[in-house]
Design a protein around this motif. Structure first.
Motif, PDB file in Angstrom:
ATOM      1  N   GLU A  94       0.834  -1.203   0.000  1.00 43.89           N
ATOM      2  CA  GLU A  94       0.000   0.000   0.000  1.00 43.89           C
ATOM      3  C   GLU A  94       0.873   1.260   0.000  1.00 43.89           C
ATOM      4  O   GLU A  94       0.549   2.245  -0.670  1.00 43.89           O
ATOM      5  CB  GLU A  94      -0.912   0.011   1.228  1.00 43.89           C
ATOM      6  CG  GLU A  94      -2.009  -1.051   1.205  1.00 43.89           C
ATOM      7  CD  GLU A  94      -2.847  -0.998   2.473  1.00 43.89           C
ATOM      8  OE1 GLU A  94      -2.942   0.087   3.088  1.00 43.89           O
ATOM      9  OE2 GLU A  94      -3.409  -2.044   2.849  1.00 43.89           O
ATOM     10  N   LEU A  95       1.960   1.222   0.743  1.00 47.55           N
ATOM     11  CA  LEU A  95       2.859   2.378   0.799  1.00 47.55           C
ATOM     12  C   LEU A  95       3.491   2.640  -0.561  1.00 47.55           C
ATOM     13  O   LEU A  95       3.551   3.787  -1.023  1.00 47.55           O
ATOM     14  CB  LEU A  95       3.938   2.156   1.858  1.00 47.55           C
ATOM     15  CG  LEU A  95       5.021   3.234   1.990  1.00 47.55           C
ATOM     16  CD1 LEU A  95       4.423   4.607   2.224  1.00 47.55           C
ATOM     17  CD2 LEU A  95       5.984   2.878   3.123  1.00 47.55           C
ATOM     18  N   VAL A  96       3.967   1.599  -1.229  1.00 48.80           N
ATOM     19  CA  VAL A  96       4.576   1.769  -2.552  1.00 48.80           C
ATOM     20  C   VAL A  96       3.525   2.240  -3.561  1.00 48.80           C
ATOM     21  O   VAL A  96       3.803   3.093  -4.408  1.00 48.80           O
ATOM     22  CB  VAL A  96       5.245   0.474  -3.030  1.00 48.80           C
ATOM     23  CG1 VAL A  96       5.839   0.671  -4.426  1.00 48.80           C
ATOM     24  CG2 VAL A  96       6.339   0.040  -2.055  1.00 48.80           C
ATOM     25  N   LYS A  97       2.321   1.703  -3.459  1.00 52.51           N
ATOM     26  CA  LYS A  97       1.252   2.136  -4.369  1.00 52.51           C
ATOM     27  C   LYS A  97       0.912   3.608  -4.154  1.00 52.51           C
ATOM     28  O   LYS A  97       0.596   4.329  -5.111  1.00 52.51           O
ATOM     29  CB  LYS A  97       0.015   1.267  -4.172  1.00 52.51           C
ATOM     30  CG  LYS A  97       0.153  -0.146  -4.743  1.00 52.51           C
ATOM     31  CD  LYS A  97      -1.119  -0.963  -4.554  1.00 52.51           C
ATOM     32  CE  LYS A  97      -0.993  -2.331  -5.209  1.00 52.51           C
ATOM     33  NZ  LYS A  97      -2.217  -3.170  -5.023  1.00 52.51           N
ATOM     34  N   ALA A  98       0.973   4.067  -2.909  1.00 55.55           N
ATOM     35  CA  ALA A  98       0.741   5.481  -2.633  1.00 55.55           C
ATOM     36  C   ALA A  98       1.845   6.346  -3.235  1.00 55.55           C
ATOM     37  O   ALA A  98       1.582   7.429  -3.765  1.00 55.55           O
ATOM     38  CB  ALA A  98       0.650   5.711  -1.122  1.00 55.55           C
ATOM     39  N   MET A  99       3.087   5.851  -3.189  1.00 58.29           N
ATOM     40  CA  MET A  99       4.186   6.571  -3.825  1.00 58.29           C
ATOM     41  C   MET A  99       3.970   6.647  -5.335  1.00 58.29           C
ATOM     42  O   MET A  99       4.225   7.677  -5.961  1.00 58.29           O
ATOM     43  CB  MET A  99       5.512   5.879  -3.494  1.00 58.29           C
ATOM     44  CG  MET A  99       5.884   5.961  -2.011  1.00 58.29           C
ATOM     45  SD  MET A  99       7.191   4.795  -1.524  1.00 58.29           S
ATOM     46  CE  MET A  99       8.592   5.466  -2.429  1.00 58.29           C
ATOM     47  N   ASP A 100       3.513   5.548  -5.897  1.00 56.74           N
ATOM     48  CA  ASP A 100       3.213   5.510  -7.337  1.00 56.74           C
ATOM     49  C   ASP A 100       2.101   6.505  -7.680  1.00 56.74           C
ATOM     50  O   ASP A 100       2.150   7.189  -8.704  1.00 56.74           O
ATOM     51  CB  ASP A 100       2.799   4.086  -7.723  1.00 56.74           C
ATOM     52  CG  ASP A 100       2.368   3.977  -9.178  1.00 56.74           C
ATOM     53  OD1 ASP A 100       3.038   4.551 -10.051  1.00 56.74           O
ATOM     54  OD2 ASP A 100       1.350   3.304  -9.437  1.00 56.74           O
TER      55      ASP A 100
END
Length: 240
Positions: A29-35
């Protein structure tokens, strides 16, 4: 798209409940938010065993790996990768020892230079290089905790949420927990220009999430401040 912008490949270490294939868990979820906030390109995500995930960065299979802790003694010198300056948050490392021989970090460091070192310690594969103590590596958290429970090793060092989850699942009532230390939770990058470009993109993404008030919230789903509890105390130690 600016000349420096590019699509990035994230390599995330497999961690039960936190990062699981194909793409689920709070770290994902954190990486997707960065994306989501990186409008000039996209970030694809792959989940791999911990040591392989780090290797993906040095072999150009991925542009960055997460997670990794940054200990005070660590240096990028001589490493095939480097650590990103801006942390995602904090992660607490827990020392798991046997209830018959409850270890403290002070004990471990007091004998750091003893020959031979009197304690046999283990940590997840790929992480030994970040700990300033003699440690051996294991492939799974379960392995480290079971070896400690059976007194085959004196202790296991594990990130709180990941190792606590396994401890609860295994219900190893012979295990004692104590805080080892809390560290910055960071991203691993390749060295050189590719790493510098990637860091600029990721830092901007983290700062955007921070400004939106989302970074702390997202990372708290992964890592909490140290929680002082024992598996042998109620409610975990009560009879079912």
């Amino acid at each position: 798209m600016p000349a420096w912008a590019t699509d990035l490949r994230a390599s995330v270490a497999y961690i039960p409940t936190l990062a699981e294939p194909p793409s689920q868990g709070p770290f994902i979820e954190l990486v997707k938010a960065m994306d989501e906030v990186y409008s000039e390109g996209s970030i694809s995500i792959g989940v791999y065993p911990f040591a392989r995930s780090i290797q993906n960065v040095t072999s150009d299979v991925a542009d960055f790996h997460l997670p990794m802790l940054r200990s005070p003694h660590y240096s990028d010198e001589g490493r095939p990768f480097r650590l990103m300056n801006k942390p995602m948050g904090q992660v607490c490392l827990v020392l798991y020892s046997h209830v018959d021989d409850r270890l403290t970090p002070q004990q471990l460091y007091r004998h750091k230079h003893a020959q031979p070192y009197p304690y046999r310690l283990s940590i997840m594969r790929g992480s030994a290089q970040f700990i300033d103590l003699p440690v051996e590596e294991v492939n799974r958290i379960e392995q480290g905790l079971r070896q400690t429970s059976l007194k085959r090793v004196h202790g296991f060092l594990g990130a709180q949420e990941e190792a606590d989850q396994v401890l609860r699942e295994l219900q190893l009532k012979s295990i004692h927990r104590s805080l080892f230390e809390c560290y910055d939770d960071v991203i691993i990058l390749p060295k050189g220009e590719r790493g510098r470009r990637t860091e600029a993109i990721l830092q901007q993404a983290l700062e955007t999430l921070e400004a939106q008030g989302r970074l702390r919230q997202l990372h708290r789903k992964v890592h909490q401040p140290y929680q002082d509890w024992q598996i042998y105390d109620p409610p975990f130690g009560s009879a079912n």
